[in-house]
Design a protein around this motif. Structure first.
Motif, PDB file in Angstrom:
ATOM      1  N   UNK A  33      42.680  31.819  49.217  1.00  0.00           N
ATOM      2  CA  UNK A  33      43.815  32.645  48.832  1.00  0.00           C
ATOM      3  C   UNK A  33      43.892  32.731  47.314  1.00  0.00           C
ATOM      4  N   UNK A  34      44.458  33.847  46.846  1.00  0.00           N
ATOM      5  CA  UNK A  34      44.663  34.068  45.421  1.00  0.00           C
ATOM      6  C   UNK A  34      46.077  34.584  45.199  1.00  0.00           C
ATOM      7  N   UNK A  35      46.555  34.402  43.971  1.00  0.00           N
ATOM      8  CA  UNK A  35      47.813  35.045  43.580  1.00  0.00           C
ATOM      9  C   UNK A  35      47.829  35.181  42.069  1.00  0.00           C
ATOM     10  N   UNK A  36      48.676  36.084  41.598  1.00  0.00           N
ATOM     11  CA  UNK A  36      48.859  36.240  40.159  1.00  0.00           C
ATOM     12  C   UNK A  36      49.513  34.958  39.659  1.00  0.00           C
ATOM     13  N   UNK A  37      49.130  34.505  38.494  1.00  0.00           N
ATOM     14  CA  UNK A  37      49.514  33.186  38.024  1.00  0.00           C
ATOM     15  C   UNK A  37      50.907  33.036  37.450  1.00  0.00           C
ATOM     16  N   UNK A  57      36.805  46.986  47.646  1.00  0.00           N
ATOM     17  CA  UNK A  57      35.675  46.439  46.897  1.00  0.00           C
ATOM     18  C   UNK A  57      35.096  45.267  47.669  1.00  0.00           C
ATOM     19  N   UNK A  58      34.010  44.684  47.163  1.00  0.00           N
ATOM     20  CA  UNK A  58      33.457  43.497  47.808  1.00  0.00           C
ATOM     21  C   UNK A  58      33.842  42.248  47.013  1.00  0.00           C
ATOM     22  N   UNK A  62      43.253  46.552  38.312  1.00  0.00           N
ATOM     23  CA  UNK A  62      43.706  46.932  39.649  1.00  0.00           C
ATOM     24  C   UNK A  62      43.959  45.706  40.522  1.00  0.00           C
ATOM     25  N   UNK A  63      43.069  44.705  40.449  1.00  0.00           N
ATOM     26  CA  UNK A  63      43.286  43.500  41.266  1.00  0.00           C
ATOM     27  C   UNK A  63      44.525  42.748  40.783  1.00  0.00           C
ATOM     28  N   UNK A  64      44.750  42.728  39.470  1.00  0.00           N
ATOM     29  CA  UNK A  64      45.954  42.063  38.947  1.00  0.00           C
ATOM     30  C   UNK A  64      47.216  42.779  39.418  1.00  0.00           C
ATOM     31  N   UNK A  65      47.175  44.098  39.421  1.00  0.00           N
ATOM     32  CA  UNK A  65      48.329  44.872  39.869  1.00  0.00           C
ATOM     33  C   UNK A  65      48.628  44.594  41.343  1.00  0.00           C
ATOM     34  N   UNK A  66      47.597  44.555  42.164  1.00  0.00           N
ATOM     35  CA  UNK A  66      47.813  44.294  43.591  1.00  0.00           C
ATOM     36  C   UNK A  66      48.383  42.891  43.809  1.00  0.00           C
ATOM     37  N   UNK A  82      41.673  36.304  50.250  1.00  0.00           N
ATOM     38  CA  UNK A  82      40.656  37.041  49.512  1.00  0.00           C
ATOM     39  C   UNK A  82      40.100  38.193  50.351  1.00  0.00           C
ATOM     40  N   UNK A  83      39.860  37.959  51.627  1.00  0.00           N
ATOM     41  CA  UNK A  83      39.342  39.010  52.504  1.00  0.00           C
ATOM     42  C   UNK A  83      40.305  40.196  52.575  1.00  0.00           C
ATOM     43  N   UNK A  84      41.598  39.904  52.636  1.00  0.00           N
ATOM     44  CA  UNK A  84      42.592  40.979  52.682  1.00  0.00           C
ATOM     45  C   UNK A  84      42.639  41.732  51.357  1.00  0.00           C
ATOM     46  N   UNK A  85      42.546  41.003  50.260  1.00  0.00           N
ATOM     47  CA  UNK A  85      42.604  41.630  48.939  1.00  0.00           C
ATOM     48  C   UNK A  85      41.425  42.579  48.723  1.00  0.00           C
TER      49      UNK A  85
END
Length: 95
Positions: A82-86, A46-47, A9-13, A37-40
């Motif tokens: 921040x995060x993003x799909x690679x 989830x936490x 689910x996190x990868x899809x988002x 990360x806070x927005x995700x």
């Protein structure tokens, strides 16, 4: 086939965010898909601990099936959280 897993689910988002940014020609490719990360965690309901476990499990699953450099599936900017799909090469289908 990686099957259905909760940690996908996190990868899809993240993939959706990157794809949405890619559709905006005014944004440079290096800016595509970055999510705080806070927005995700808010989007996913989830936490932060769960998010980190989900990313760990996704990387572990990718490594198990032989995908090269599974650590790169999720990129992080530690200073900004921040995060993003690679990958910018994404193909998403509704099943």
């Amino acid at each position: 086939d990686l099957g259905a897993r909760a940690h996908h689910q996190c990868l899809l988002q993240l993939a959706r965010s990157r794809r949405a940014d890619a559709a905006r020609p005014e944004l440079a490719e290096t800016s595509h898909g970055w999510v705080y990360q806070d927005d995700l965690v808010r989007m996913l309901g989830i936490d932060e601990g769960r998010l980190n476990v989900d990313i760990y499990r996704a990387r572990k699953q990718f490594a198990k099936v032989g995908i090269p450099n599974p650590a790169a599936i999720v990129e992080r900017r530690p200073d900004t959280r921040q995060l993003r799909i690679g990958s910018g090469r994404l193909d998403m289908e509704t099943l």
